[in-house]
Design a protein around this motif. Structure first.
Motif, PDB file in Angstrom:
ATOM      1  N   VAL A  35      50.971  12.947  -2.163  1.00 33.36           N
ATOM      2  CA  VAL A  35      50.535  13.676  -1.015  1.00 33.36           C
ATOM      3  C   VAL A  35      49.659  15.014  -1.592  1.00 33.36           C
ATOM      4  O   VAL A  35      48.953  15.484  -0.834  1.00 33.36           O
ATOM      5  N   ALA A  86      46.744  10.015  -9.904  1.00 27.40           N
ATOM      6  CA  ALA A  86      46.619   9.069  -8.885  1.00 27.40           C
ATOM      7  C   ALA A  86      47.482   7.964  -8.964  1.00 27.40           C
ATOM      8  O   ALA A  86      47.764   6.932  -8.223  1.00 27.40           O
ATOM      9  N   TRP A  99      42.930  16.355   3.789  1.00 30.92           N
ATOM     10  CA  TRP A  99      42.599  16.692   5.119  1.00 30.92           C
ATOM     11  C   TRP A  99      40.886  16.182   5.166  1.00 30.92           C
ATOM     12  O   TRP A  99      40.571  15.850   6.197  1.00 30.92           O
TER      13      TRP A  99
HETATM   14  N1  LIG Z   1      40.514  12.851  -1.354  1.00 31.24           N
HETATM   15  C1  LIG Z   1      41.660  13.736  -1.942  1.00 31.24           C
HETATM   16  N2  LIG Z   1      42.294  13.479  -2.814  1.00 31.24           N
HETATM   17  C2  LIG Z   1      43.130  14.256  -3.363  1.00 31.24           C
HETATM   18  C3  LIG Z   1      43.528  15.335  -2.372  1.00 31.24           C
HETATM   19  N3  LIG Z   1      44.696  15.959  -2.927  1.00 31.24           N
HETATM   20  C4  LIG Z   1      45.200  15.336  -4.014  1.00 31.24           C
HETATM   21  N4  LIG Z   1      44.317  14.220  -4.129  1.00 31.24           N
HETATM   22  C5  LIG Z   1      44.388  13.156  -5.459  1.00 31.24           C
HETATM   23  O1  LIG Z   1      45.781  12.563  -5.046  1.00 31.24           O
HETATM   24  C6  LIG Z   1      46.352  12.059  -6.483  1.00 31.24           C
HETATM   25  C7  LIG Z   1      47.650  12.492  -6.193  1.00 31.24           C
HETATM   26  O2  LIG Z   1      47.915  13.856  -6.038  1.00 31.24           O
HETATM   27  P1  LIG Z   1      49.259  14.591  -6.741  1.00 31.24           P
HETATM   28  O3  LIG Z   1      48.792  15.842  -6.666  1.00 31.24           O
HETATM   29  O4  LIG Z   1      49.458  14.090  -8.027  1.00 31.24           O
HETATM   30  O5  LIG Z   1      50.215  14.257  -5.930  1.00 31.24           O
HETATM   31  P2  LIG Z   1      51.735  14.464  -5.788  1.00 31.24           P
HETATM   32  O6  LIG Z   1      52.413  13.365  -6.230  1.00 31.24           O
HETATM   33  O7  LIG Z   1      52.247  14.935  -4.708  1.00 31.24           O
HETATM   34  O8  LIG Z   1      52.061  15.607  -6.737  1.00 31.24           O
HETATM   35  C8  LIG Z   1      45.614  12.953  -7.439  1.00 31.24           C
HETATM   36  O9  LIG Z   1      44.688  11.791  -7.999  1.00 31.24           O
HETATM   37  C9  LIG Z   1      44.895  13.855  -6.677  1.00 31.24           C
HETATM   38  O10 LIG Z   1      43.582  13.932  -7.145  1.00 31.24           O
HETATM   39  C10 LIG Z   1      42.936  15.772  -1.242  1.00 31.24           C
HETATM   40  O11 LIG Z   1      43.091  16.609  -0.449  1.00 31.24           O
HETATM   41  N5  LIG Z   1      41.922  14.712  -0.922  1.00 31.24           N
END
Ligand SMILES: Nc1nc2c(ncn2[C@@H]2O[C@H](COP(=O)(O)OP(=O)(O)O)[C@@H](O)[C@H]2O)c(=O)[nH]1
Ligand SMILES: [Mg+2]
Length: 558
Positions: free
Chosen positions: A62, A81, A187
């Protein structure tokens, strides 16, 4: 203040262990108290001026790590990702802050601490948590371990996954323990309707006007719908010493409340005063039936025992005879009588009593009394019954033998006893008078001398005067056997009464003991002052899942 919770928990554990020893609570009671949380964010630090502990919480991908990196302005947490993502906790903290007290169960190898010199975040400790929806149990455990140490949980969702079930359940379970901020990240893919919908869900959970930010953390340079700056501002305003203290106090209050739900349950296990008050009539009714049965079961032995006692030293003759036979014979009779008592009050007799008492304890348990609490004190009474019942019985028989028959029977018998002496004496007096009188007349009149007829009549009169009252005296003597039998029955009644009184005493003590323990519990739980949630700053109130206004608390000194 963290010490307050630890002391409270320790006191409660001691209390629960004692109550367990006395049979009021089961073994799980102390465990239930052990399982309550005493950890607070404050307990991580030694110094009173501590930073606000803020934790990112949410499902995989997220954007928790990305958001934290945005705050930091550098890549502190691994954002990725790929799945599964972080298996570790990342702390981002100012170099002046030391996290002094990590509880033992924290797996240190899964904790990464990154220090910084950014004074803007001097008063914030950031924590990036593993994904709570991780398939890995250990990740979820890590989250559960850390949650109690977090002041403000930043609940991060994405537009397509804000209805996540697991996260929501955690929010409801831990809702009252923290302050909450909400972020819909990603968002760039979001829609206003999703914000409205999510806000409606939060309102349902008890947050009517929550801080809810929609952020676009994508790499895009042209972000028009990103509320990250407001988000940052809000977090910074929260990092205020007074607010932190208020949050800490509130956290303690909430933990005490949780502890209270456990102690309330334990108290319920200890039954109510009403339930205990019902025991007395229950016992009386039960015991009346039981004594009838028990007495009937030995009734056939009553004549035998009564005869043994009735045979002892009867009247003048037999006691004279007994004296001739010597002391040993008397002792022999006593031994036989005792054996008779032993035969009546045998093991089967006491087993019946024990059974009835156990049966009562069982009934009391169905009426809501902890089985061991009532069983133990009753069990303790049993040996005494066995030792006392026999002398009780002997005394009752002796007392009854001392006063055989009715009062009228006894008076009549005593009267006849006197007559046995008086009538022959009167007859002798009369005969004597005649003899003397005729002897005197014989001096002048030789014909006046007594005839053989007179001698025969005199002897007959004397004989009758002795025989009639003696015969009646013997015949109307109150029966010793009956008296002994009455004594045996009285003995049985006495034993039953004695037992009943002891049981009732024990029940009274049980109530007393419960009251004492409950009072002690109350006094342990009442250590504190009050906090009025309505008095907390509005910005803070918006983050709290509301509960009834006035909460019980704590001594803020410790
Ligand atoms: N399009 C988009 N991608 C995002 C956003 N926030 C995070 N990402 C991508 O989502 C993926 C997972 O994010 P991460 O911060 O590791 O998620 P976590 O597992 O919650 O820590 C990463 O590749 C980020 O670059 C966003 O607001 N928009
Ligand atoms: Mg992550």
């Amino acid at each position: 203040m963290p010490d307050l919770l630890k002391h409270l928990q320790q006191d409660l554990k001691n209390w629960a262990n004692e109550a367990h020893d006395k049979g009021w609570l089961n073994k799980r009671a102390a465990h239930a108290i052990d399982a309550t949380t005493t950890a607070t964010p404050g307990s991580l630090f030694d110094k009173p001026n501590r930073p606000l502990v803020v934790g990112f919480f949410g499902g995989t991908g997220v954007g928790k790590s990305t958001l934290m990196n945005r705050f930091a302005g550098e890549a502190v947490a691994r954002a990725s990702a790929e799945r599964p993502t972080s298996r570790e906790i990342t702390l981002y903290v100012h170099e002046s802050v030391s996290v002094a007290n990590l509880p033992d169960e924290f797996p240190l190898q899964r904790m990464r601490t990154q220090t910084h010199q950014n004074n803007q975040y001097r008063s914030v400790l950031w924590i990036d948590m593993p994904d709570f929806d991780s398939v890995e149990q250990s990740n979820r455990e890590l989250v559960e371990h850390w949650l109690p140490h977090i002041d403000v949980v930043i609940y991060v969702v994405s537009p397509d996954r804000y209805k996540d079930d697991q996260g929501w359940r955690l929010l409801l379970d831990h809702g009252t323990q923290h302050a909450w901020l909400f972020v819909i990240n990603h968002w760039d893919r979001g829609d206003e309707r999703q914000r409205t919908d999510f806000a409606a869900m939060l309102a349902e959970a008890g947050l009517n006007n929550p801080h809810l930010f929609c952020t676009d953390s994508s790499d895009s340079t042209n972000k028009t719908r990103d509320e990250f700056e407001q988000f940052r501002e809000t977090v910074n305003t929260l990092a205020d010493q007074q607010l932190i203290e208020q949050l800490e106090s509130r956290g303690v209050v909430q933990r005490i409340k949780q502890i209270r739900t456990v102690t309330d349950e334990l108290r319920a296990q200890m039954s109510t005063p009403e339930q205990l008050a019902e025991l007395n009539p229950l016992w009386e009714h039960h015991w009346r039936n039981s004594t009838n049965e028990i007495e009937q079961s030995v009734d056939w032995k009553v004549p035998t025992l009564a005869a043994l006692y009735a045979d002892q030293e009867q009247g003048l003759l037999s006691s004279f005879y007994a004296r001739i036979r010597g002391k040993e014979a008397l002792a022999q009779e006593t031994i036989e009588a005792r054996a008779g008592v032993d035969n009546m009050l045998d093991d089967a007799f006491f087993d019946r009593i024990d059974e009835s008492v156990d049966d009562f304890a069982q009934q009391a348990t169905s009426a809501g009394i902890a089985i061991t609490a009532i069983h133990e004190p009753l069990k303790a009474l049993k040996p005494e019954w066995r030792s006392r019942a026999k002398s009780e019985m002997e005394n009752a028989i002796q007392q009854s033998l001392a006063l055989p028959g009715t009062k009228t029977q006894r008076s009549l018998h005593r009267f006849l006893g006197w007559l046995c002496w008086l009538l022959p004496l009167a007859a002798m007096g009369w005969i004597g008078y005649r003899v003397v009188n005729v002897f005197r007349l014989g001096a002048n009149d030789p014909a006046a001398y007594l005839s053989a007829n007179f001698a025969v009549h005199s002897l007959l009169l004397l004989g009758l005067a002795w025989l009639v009252p003696t015969f009646l005296y013997i015949k109307l003597k109150p029966s010793r056997e009956k008296a002994a039998a009455r004594g045996v029955r009285a003995g049985l009644d006495r034993i039953a009464n004695e037992i009943s009184q002891q049981v009732q005493g024990s029940l009274a003590q049980l109530s007393q003991d419960r009251l004492m323990r409950v009072n002690e519990l109350d006094s342990i739980m009442s250590s504190g002052v009050q906090i009025d949630e309505g008095q907390l700053p509005e910005a803070l109130q918006r983050m709290l899942i509301q509960e009834p206004a006035v909460l019980p608390v704590i001594n803020a000194q410790s």
